[in-house]
Design a protein around this motif. Structure first.
Motif, short mmCIF file in Angstrom:
data_model
loop_
_atom_site.label_atom_id
_atom_site.label_comp_id
_atom_site.label_asym_id
_atom_site.label_seq_id
_atom_site.Cartn_x
_atom_site.Cartn_y
_atom_site.Cartn_z
N PRO A 78 15.70 14.50 3.43
CA PRO A 78 14.49 14.58 2.61
C PRO A 78 13.46 15.50 3.25
N PRO A 79 12.52 16.01 2.48
CA PRO A 79 11.43 16.79 3.07
C PRO A 79 10.61 15.92 4.01
N ALA A 80 10.03 16.53 4.99
CA ALA A 80 9.21 15.79 5.95
C ALA A 80 8.05 15.10 5.24
N GLY A 81 7.87 13.84 5.59
CA GLY A 81 6.69 13.11 5.13
C GLY A 81 6.86 12.27 3.90
N ILE A 82 7.91 12.50 3.12
CA ILE A 82 7.98 11.85 1.82
C ILE A 82 8.15 10.33 1.92
N PHE A 83 8.87 9.86 2.94
CA PHE A 83 9.07 8.42 3.13
C PHE A 83 8.50 7.93 4.46
N ASP A 84 7.66 8.76 5.11
CA ASP A 84 7.18 8.41 6.45
C ASP A 84 6.41 7.10 6.47
N GLU A 85 5.67 6.82 5.40
CA GLU A 85 4.86 5.60 5.40
C GLU A 85 5.74 4.35 5.44
N PHE A 86 6.88 4.39 4.73
CA PHE A 86 7.80 3.24 4.74
C PHE A 86 8.52 3.13 6.09
N LEU A 87 8.87 4.28 6.67
CA LEU A 87 9.57 4.28 7.96
C LEU A 87 8.64 3.89 9.10
N GLY A 88 7.33 4.06 8.88
CA GLY A 88 6.37 3.74 9.92
C GLY A 88 5.96 2.29 9.99
N ILE A 89 6.27 1.52 8.96
CA ILE A 89 5.96 0.08 8.96
C ILE A 89 6.95 -0.62 9.88
N PRO A 90 6.47 -1.50 10.80
CA PRO A 90 7.42 -2.24 11.64
C PRO A 90 8.45 -2.97 10.79
N GLN A 111 0.83 -1.20 0.00
CA GLN A 111 0.00 0.00 0.00
C GLN A 111 0.86 1.26 0.00
N ALA A 112 1.94 1.25 0.79
CA ALA A 112 2.84 2.40 0.81
C ALA A 112 3.47 2.64 -0.56
#
Length: 483
Positions: A295-307, A253-254
């Motif tokens: 990187p700008p805030a948020g651009i890879f947050d979804e990947f970094l947020g996955i356990p 999904q990310a």
């Protein structure tokens, strides 16, 4: 520059031709001995048993190596031209090896004369022209390291050990492609040894030949040097994140969200689904990249947020990031690539890719040690960085991106089964992708891919050009996709 053979060499070649007529069959040994007799001290011919020979015939994938009659290391373009004259006179098979990273059997190996471009190994940076002239025998990680002190970079491969020549002549996707285009879009000039031995500098002023070299591989001669545009290079941010199999749904999904919503050309992403038979489980991972220290805030947050199991992401130099790649994890094994092209990523499609990975990776009867499927989303504008026509891509209207499929195994007896399996998996995914008509990336395409599926409407022009510049089809004596 036009190559002219010294009179003594012309006499030798005449004697050799007479021998060919009177004594049959001619052996590849004649070509080896003839080359050794005419070239300068800058070049060398080696035979089985010598250490240079072993390096010259070795490839990243052992299934791409063959035992050549001899290996030839030209040190100058002129010597390479003289060697081609002898090979042409004897009509002997030969091969051209740059970095040796192809997985297609026979594309850069032979039982005849193995030409290794390893002595073309200089990187010359011109700060005034903002270009770098790069030898065809280099790998990209070496080029990046050489340019780092100058604070510049070029558009090249994303993993260590990938050769400059093959990637450049087949198109060239890069972490920098969203910003600057494919590698072929950044090449200003080629030093080309043509099939008749002539050494020619090819620029955009030579419209047809420049077009053909931009994705047309070795059909028009042997490139010994590339002059590429350089770009400013700071430190970069990125690295690997590996996940457990139960989180692959979140990763898919990310990935779909990133491909649909990210418009920053400095950002790049590679998603890899691996299956090692020895581990008997799926190994999903993400390689995230941003062409700046932060990187700008948020651009890879979804990947970094996955356990995650491991997160190895930080600010580093560009060469250091390249070294993080797992590209050499299966060095020396037997291997094959294949590919499809994708326009839009969806969760159902990525779920299908996961299913293919697990299905083929877990089939213990197949003989695979490792299977890998790599998702490579780019911006829809990735082909808009050049208005000059190129052999590949044949169309720049749609932003199709390559999906790489990679199988690795140990035993030669498994070759046929592995090739059959990867073709079946490719067909399955091509049907599901909805882009069965999109051209295929030639550096990933399996060896028997129809040329129409790579070059599309460009193929007639490429065939006409090949016949014009190489009417005796000397380059047809070597491997690769042949026009």
């Amino acid at each position: 520059m036009t190559l002219r053979l010294p009179s003594s060499h012309l006499c030798w070649l005449l004697v050799l031709l007479i021998t060919v007529v009177l004594v049959k069959p001619t052996l590849a040994t004649d070509a080896c001995q003839g080359i050794a007799a005419v070239v300068s001290n800058s070049s060398s011919v080696y035979y089985p048993g010598s250490l240079p020979y072993i390096g010259d015939v070795s490839h990243w994938a052992s299934s791409s190596s063959q035992n050549a009659t001899c290996s030839f290391e030209p040190g100058t373009a002129e010597d390479l031209g003289m060697a081609l004259n002898i090979i042409a006179a004897l009509r002997q098979p030969f091969a051209i090896k740059g970095g040796g990273h192809t997985t297609n059997p026979g594309f850069s190996s032979t039982t005849g004369v193995q030409i290794s471009l390893s002595r073309f190994s200089d990187v010359v940076y011109d700060p005034e022209a903002q270009t770098a002239t790069v030898g065809a025998g280099l790998t990209w990680d070496t080029v990046y390291t050489a340019l780092e002190p100058h604070g510049v970079n070029v558009v090249g491969a994303r993993g260590p050990g990938v050769g400059v020549a093959g990637l450049s002549l087949g198109g060239g996707y890069s972490y920098l492609t969203n910003q600057y285009g494919l590698t072929v879009d950044t090449i200003e000039a080629y030093e080309l040894v043509m099939s008749n031995g002539t050494v020619k500098i090819v620029t955009k002023e030579d419209e047809d030949l420049f077009f053909g070299l931009r994705g047309g591989f070795n059909n028009f001669g042997i490139v010994t040097k590339f002059t590429l545009r350089t770009f400013p290079q700071t430190q970069v941010w990125g690295g690997f994140i590996t996940y457990s199999p139960e989180n692959v749904g979140l990763l898919n999904q990310a990935t779909v969200n990133f491909a649909a919503n990210t418009s920053d050309p400095k950002a790049a992403l590679m998603i890899t689904y691996d299956y090692f038979l020895s581990r008997t489980s799926l190994g999903p991972s993400a390689l995230v990249f941003y062409n700046a220290p932060t990187p700008p805030a948020g651009i890879f947050d979804e990947f970094l947020g996955i356990p995650s199991l491991v997160t190895n992401v930080s600010t580093m130099s560009f060469p250091a990031l390249i070294k993080l790649s797992m590209a050499n994890a299966t060095y020396g094994s037997r291997a094959i690539f294949d590919t499809i092209s994708v326009l839009n990523y969806s969760v159902p499609f990525l779920n299908a890719v996961v299913n293919e990975t697990v299905f083929w990776g877990s089939d213990s009867s197949l003989g695979a040690q490792f299977v890998s499927y790599v998702i490579e989303p780019f911006l829809p504008s990735l082909y808009n960085h050049s208005s000059i026509p190129s052999a590949f891509p044949p169309s720049r209207c749609d932003g199709f991106t390559p999906l790489k499929i990679y199988y690795s195994w140990a035993n030669e007896t498994s070759d046929s089964a592995m090739h059959t399996a990867i073709r079946e998996s490719t067909r399955n995914l091509r049907q599901l992708s909805g882009t069965s008509e999109a051209p295929l990336y030639p550096n990933y395409a399996i060896y028997d891919t129809p040329l129409e599926m790579i070059y599309g409407a460009n193929l007639p022009r490429l065939r006409s050009l090949q016949h014009c510049v190489d009417p005796e089809n000397i380059m047809g004596l070597t491997g690769g996709f042949k026009f």
